[in-house]
Scaffold this motif. Structure first.
Motif, PDB file in Angstrom:
ATOM      1  N   LEU A  15       0.854  -1.187   0.000  1.00 44.01           N
ATOM      2  CA  LEU A  15       0.000   0.000   0.000  1.00 44.01           C
ATOM      3  C   LEU A  15       0.890   1.237   0.000  1.00 44.01           C
ATOM      4  O   LEU A  15       1.717   1.413   0.899  1.00 44.01           O
ATOM      5  N   PHE A  23      -0.907  -4.168   2.935  1.00 43.34           N
ATOM      6  CA  PHE A  23      -2.359  -4.045   2.950  1.00 43.34           C
ATOM      7  C   PHE A  23      -2.939  -5.441   2.739  1.00 43.34           C
ATOM      8  O   PHE A  23      -2.624  -6.106   1.756  1.00 43.34           O
ATOM      9  N   TYR A  70      -9.684   3.046  -2.116  1.00 44.87           N
ATOM     10  CA  TYR A  70      -8.328   2.672  -2.496  1.00 44.87           C
ATOM     11  C   TYR A  70      -8.260   2.539  -4.014  1.00 44.87           C
ATOM     12  O   TYR A  70      -9.148   1.941  -4.628  1.00 44.87           O
ATOM     13  N   VAL A  72      -6.149   0.899  -7.225  1.00 44.51           N
ATOM     14  CA  VAL A  72      -5.348  -0.311  -7.425  1.00 44.51           C
ATOM     15  C   VAL A  72      -4.816  -0.299  -8.852  1.00 44.51           C
ATOM     16  O   VAL A  72      -5.582  -0.130  -9.800  1.00 44.51           O
ATOM     17  N   ILE A  94      -2.965   0.817  -3.949  1.00 42.70           N
ATOM     18  CA  ILE A  94      -2.474  -0.538  -3.773  1.00 42.70           C
ATOM     19  C   ILE A  94      -1.718  -0.960  -5.027  1.00 42.70           C
ATOM     20  O   ILE A  94      -2.213  -0.809  -6.142  1.00 42.70           O
ATOM     21  N   ASP A  96      -0.427  -3.680  -7.406  1.00 48.36           N
ATOM     22  CA  ASP A  96      -0.607  -5.054  -7.870  1.00 48.36           C
ATOM     23  C   ASP A  96       0.533  -5.388  -8.829  1.00 48.36           C
ATOM     24  O   ASP A  96       0.316  -5.892  -9.922  1.00 48.36           O
TER      25      ASP A  96
END
Length: 159
Positions: A15, A23, A70, A72, A94, A96
């Motif tokens: 995060l 996270f 959030y 992503v 976030i 990925d």
């Protein structure tokens, strides 16, 4: 692809929130739900910047509904922290980076003509405190933004 009524796939990822911390979705559900996960293809691109700034502009409304927002993307957490800073984003992003979340949610797409593979489709999921997806919106066109009023209404329905 996951959709409304499905259990949200759990994940643990970096995060970017000014710092970089771990996270885990399941750890956040009890205290932060409803949770809005806004997937976007890439930081520093025009529509993605517009989208994340739109969520920032509405952040007070989501906070008033006791919801957490959030973003992503497949970008590294270091890139995402810079993106947050340059755009004044007050919510976490976030990373990925390993493409696991995008795959688990079934929203990966390729831009083969550009040599870019496995980025997230533009998508928004609202997740309740039990981990159920109560709202899902996914676009095959990365130039289309979500209906922000609709996302907010989906969160409000959980209040």
């Amino acid at each position: 692809m996951v959709t409304t009524g499905d259990d949200a796939p759990d994940f643990t990822a970096p995060l970017a929130n000014g710092d970089i911390e771990e996270f885990a979705l399941s750890d956040r559900l009890e205290d932060e739900a409803p949770i809005v996960l806004a997937f976007f293809p890439g930081a520093f691109t025009s529509v993605c910047t517009t989208e994340m700034c739109a969520f920032q502009d509405r952040l007070a409304d989501f906070n008033d509904l006791d919801a957490a927002v959030y973003g992503v993307s497949r970008d590294s957490p270091f890139t995402l922290n810079e993106f947050r800073e340059q755009n004044g984003l007050e919510f976490g992003l976030i990373s990925d980076y390993n493409k696991e979340i995008t795959d688990d949610y079934g929203i990966a797409m390729d831009f083969a003509d550009l040599g870019v593979y496995g980025v997230a489709k533009r998508a928004v999921f609202v997740i309740d405190g039990h981990g159920e997806i109560t709202y899902a919106w996914v676009s095959d066109d990365p130039g289309v933004e979500p209906d922000y009023d609709e996302v907010e209404a989906a969160v409000e329905d959980l209040s």
